[in-house]
Every structure is written in C-alpha cells, then in structure tokens.
Design a protein around this motif. Structure first.
Motif, PDB file in Angstrom:
ATOM      1  N   THR A 148     -39.379 -34.718  78.752  1.00  0.00           N
ATOM      2  CA  THR A 148     -38.860 -33.360  78.566  1.00  0.00           C
ATOM      3  C   THR A 148     -40.007 -32.375  78.329  1.00  0.00           C
ATOM      4  N   PHE A 149     -39.725 -31.119  78.656  1.00  0.00           N
ATOM      5  CA  PHE A 149     -40.687 -30.033  78.513  1.00  0.00           C
ATOM      6  C   PHE A 149     -39.990 -28.840  77.880  1.00  0.00           C
ATOM      7  N   ASP A 150     -40.671 -28.196  76.948  1.00  0.00           N
ATOM      8  CA  ASP A 150     -40.213 -26.955  76.321  1.00  0.00           C
ATOM      9  C   ASP A 150     -40.867 -25.797  77.064  1.00  0.00           C
ATOM     10  N   LEU A 151     -40.085 -24.851  77.551  1.00  0.00           N
ATOM     11  CA  LEU A 151     -40.633 -23.695  78.251  1.00  0.00           C
ATOM     12  C   LEU A 151     -40.116 -22.422  77.609  1.00  0.00           C
ATOM     13  N   GLN A 152     -41.000 -21.483  77.359  1.00  0.00           N
ATOM     14  CA  GLN A 152     -40.604 -20.169  76.860  1.00  0.00           C
ATOM     15  C   GLN A 152     -40.975 -19.160  77.939  1.00  0.00           C
ATOM     16  N   TYR A 153     -40.037 -18.294  78.278  1.00  0.00           N
ATOM     17  CA  TYR A 153     -40.273 -17.354  79.370  1.00  0.00           C
ATOM     18  C   TYR A 153     -39.409 -16.110  79.171  1.00  0.00           C
ATOM     19  N   ALA A 154     -39.742 -15.072  79.900  1.00  0.00           N
ATOM     20  CA  ALA A 154     -38.948 -13.845  79.890  1.00  0.00           C
ATOM     21  C   ALA A 154     -38.485 -13.566  81.315  1.00  0.00           C
ATOM     22  N   HIS A 155     -37.263 -13.090  81.433  1.00  0.00           N
ATOM     23  CA  HIS A 155     -36.730 -12.762  82.748  1.00  0.00           C
ATOM     24  C   HIS A 155     -35.555 -11.809  82.578  1.00  0.00           C
ATOM     25  N   ARG A 156     -34.968 -11.426  83.686  1.00  0.00           N
ATOM     26  CA  ARG A 156     -33.731 -10.661  83.649  1.00  0.00           C
ATOM     27  C   ARG A 156     -32.947 -10.971  84.912  1.00  0.00           C
ATOM     28  N   PHE A 157     -31.670 -10.683  84.882  1.00  0.00           N
ATOM     29  CA  PHE A 157     -30.822 -10.875  86.047  1.00  0.00           C
ATOM     30  C   PHE A 157     -30.652  -9.530  86.733  1.00  0.00           C
ATOM     31  N   TYR A 158     -31.611  -9.198  87.587  1.00  0.00           N
ATOM     32  CA  TYR A 158     -31.570  -7.930  88.309  1.00  0.00           C
ATOM     33  C   TYR A 158     -30.299  -7.854  89.145  1.00  0.00           C
ATOM     34  N   GLY A 159     -29.592  -6.739  89.006  1.00  0.00           N
ATOM     35  CA  GLY A 159     -28.364  -6.532  89.772  1.00  0.00           C
ATOM     36  C   GLY A 159     -27.110  -7.016  89.070  1.00  0.00           C
ATOM     37  N   PHE A 160     -27.234  -7.685  87.935  1.00  0.00           N
ATOM     38  CA  PHE A 160     -26.067  -8.124  87.184  1.00  0.00           C
ATOM     39  C   PHE A 160     -25.616  -7.008  86.255  1.00  0.00           C
ATOM     40  N   LYS A 161     -24.365  -7.037  85.877  1.00  0.00           N
ATOM     41  CA  LYS A 161     -23.865  -6.048  84.915  1.00  0.00           C
ATOM     42  C   LYS A 161     -24.019  -6.602  83.505  1.00  0.00           C
ATOM     43  N   GLY A 162     -24.161  -5.706  82.544  1.00  0.00           N
ATOM     44  CA  GLY A 162     -24.198  -6.124  81.151  1.00  0.00           C
ATOM     45  C   GLY A 162     -25.583  -6.473  80.656  1.00  0.00           C
ATOM     46  N   ALA A 170     -27.426  -9.095  80.616  1.00  0.00           N
ATOM     47  CA  ALA A 170     -28.354  -9.932  81.378  1.00  0.00           C
ATOM     48  C   ALA A 170     -29.337  -9.127  82.215  1.00  0.00           C
ATOM     49  N   GLN A 171     -29.016  -7.858  82.500  1.00  0.00           N
ATOM     50  CA  GLN A 171     -29.927  -7.069  83.326  1.00  0.00           C
ATOM     51  C   GLN A 171     -31.149  -6.569  82.555  1.00  0.00           C
ATOM     52  N   TYR A 172     -31.119  -6.686  81.229  1.00  0.00           N
ATOM     53  CA  TYR A 172     -32.283  -6.314  80.429  1.00  0.00           C
ATOM     54  C   TYR A 172     -33.286  -7.451  80.411  1.00  0.00           C
ATOM     55  N   LEU A 173     -34.550  -7.118  80.300  1.00  0.00           N
ATOM     56  CA  LEU A 173     -35.588  -8.123  80.169  1.00  0.00           C
ATOM     57  C   LEU A 173     -35.395  -8.839  78.831  1.00  0.00           C
ATOM     58  N   HIS A 174     -35.315 -10.154  78.858  1.00  0.00           N
ATOM     59  CA  HIS A 174     -35.074 -10.919  77.632  1.00  0.00           C
ATOM     60  C   HIS A 174     -35.781 -12.267  77.697  1.00  0.00           C
ATOM     61  N   GLY A 175     -36.069 -12.806  76.535  1.00  0.00           N
ATOM     62  CA  GLY A 175     -36.785 -14.072  76.448  1.00  0.00           C
ATOM     63  C   GLY A 175     -35.857 -15.249  76.268  1.00  0.00           C
ATOM     64  N   HIS A 176     -36.318 -16.387  76.702  1.00  0.00           N
ATOM     65  CA  HIS A 176     -35.561 -17.632  76.589  1.00  0.00           C
ATOM     66  C   HIS A 176     -36.486 -18.780  76.240  1.00  0.00           C
ATOM     67  N   ILE A 219     -40.829 -14.054  84.586  1.00  0.00           N
ATOM     68  CA  ILE A 219     -40.270 -14.538  85.845  1.00  0.00           C
ATOM     69  C   ILE A 219     -39.347 -13.451  86.386  1.00  0.00           C
ATOM     70  N   LEU A 220     -39.697 -12.901  87.543  1.00  0.00           N
ATOM     71  CA  LEU A 220     -38.908 -11.828  88.149  1.00  0.00           C
ATOM     72  C   LEU A 220     -38.591 -12.151  89.597  1.00  0.00           C
TER      73      LEU A 220
END
Length: 188
Positions: free
Chosen positions: A6-20, A22-28, A69-70
C-alpha cells in the motif's frame, strides 16, 4: 499467490465542470493498494519482495504525492503555471527532492519539477486506477489495484498473463540482459 503493498498519497485536485463543492481546489489523502501476482520464487520463498514492489511503484507514484493534479482543459492550469513561472518554481526548486520520473502517456503527463500531473480525464478513484495500471503494467504483474480517497473507493482486477524473470537469490526482476540490478546475479 499475491504480494500486497500500500501507498499513502496526498494530493490536491478539483472536479472541473462539476457542480457544488467538488469544483473547488481541495486536498485529499489517498490509499493505493497494489496486488502483484506470480508464482512463489523458490530461491527466496516469496512472490516478489514487497520492498521491491514499493521501489518500482514509488518511482512513478511519487509524482502524485504532494502534487497538484488537474485535467488538461482546466482553466486553472495556465494560471497556476503562470504563478509558478513568476515565483521561479515552474522548472523546479533545489529543495524539491520528491521528484519521480517524468512521464507522458495517453492518460496523464507528469511534470515532476513543478509537482504537477495533468490528466486527460477528471481525477476520480477510478481514473487514478486506470493511470497507475497504465504506468506499471509492464513493470509488475498487477492482479488488482484498489484506490481509496476520502469516502470514495474503487477496485479493478486484472488477468495476469505474463511471467517476469526474477533473481533466484533476491526475487526481484532481472533486467534485459538477465542480470539482477540488486545483487548482480546473471542468468545463464
């Protein structure tokens, strides 16, 4: 038989074109699990050493860790690259030591110096699985990949049809010349 890593990954992304939200840049934080299948190597009594699976996969996966990740058509991408250029970090910084190997595939392109991965599709758990399989399928006998990020999870199983020639002394894959890159064993 299978080895699981297993691997732990921390990243930031957004769901471009989605409503609500998820369209904001957020970390995971995501957990990626690789299951590698093969026969047990009698010399070392294991399928494939987990530390070698980690090294092989991490060379690629570290591009996603602490990265942005974009999607390639995201209007944020040119703005971010402009800011990176103005800050003098677009082409790397001496303290950026977590760089993986740059790659460009049909699904994604990694820009390790900028800590950026640009994807063709929206970055979902399913999308991450597709990208990782595409990057590692020729290096490891991947039987299953699972990716969990937040409350989202997906798994994909694969048919393992190839055999990877491995060292009888340490269990890792031999190079093109039949030599072990770790211990120097040479296949006759």
């Amino acid at each position: 038989m299978r080895s699981i890593t297993t691997f732990d990954l921390q990243y930031a992304h957004r769901f471009y074109g989605f409503k609500g939200e998820a369209q904001y840049l957020h970390g995971h934080t995501g957990i990626l699990t690789l299951e590698v299948e093969d026969s047990v190597n009698m010399g070392v009594n294991m399928v494939f050493p987990c530390n070698e699976i980690q090294k092989t996969a991490w060379d690629v996966l570290k591009n996603f860790d602490h990265a942005l990740i974009l999607r390639e058509d995201d209007p944020l991408l040119p703005a971010i690259l402009d800011v990176y250029e103005k800050q003098g970090i677009k082409n790397g910084h001496p303290q950026n030591l977590m760089k993986g190997e740059a790659f460009k595939t049909e699904l994604a392109t990694a820009y390790p110096d900028a800590r950026l991965v640009v994807t063709k599709e929206t970055m979902t758990v399913e999308g991450m699985i597709k990208i990782v399989y595409d990057l590692l399928k020729d290096k490891l006998n991947i039987a299953k990949i699972t990716f969990t990020s937040g409350v989202n999870a997906a798994s994909q199983e694969y048919d393992v049809t190839k055999t990877i020639d491995r060292c009888p002394l340490c269990g890792i894959a031999l190079d093109e010349e039949g030599k072990c890159p770790k211990c120097g064993y040479k296949k006759r």
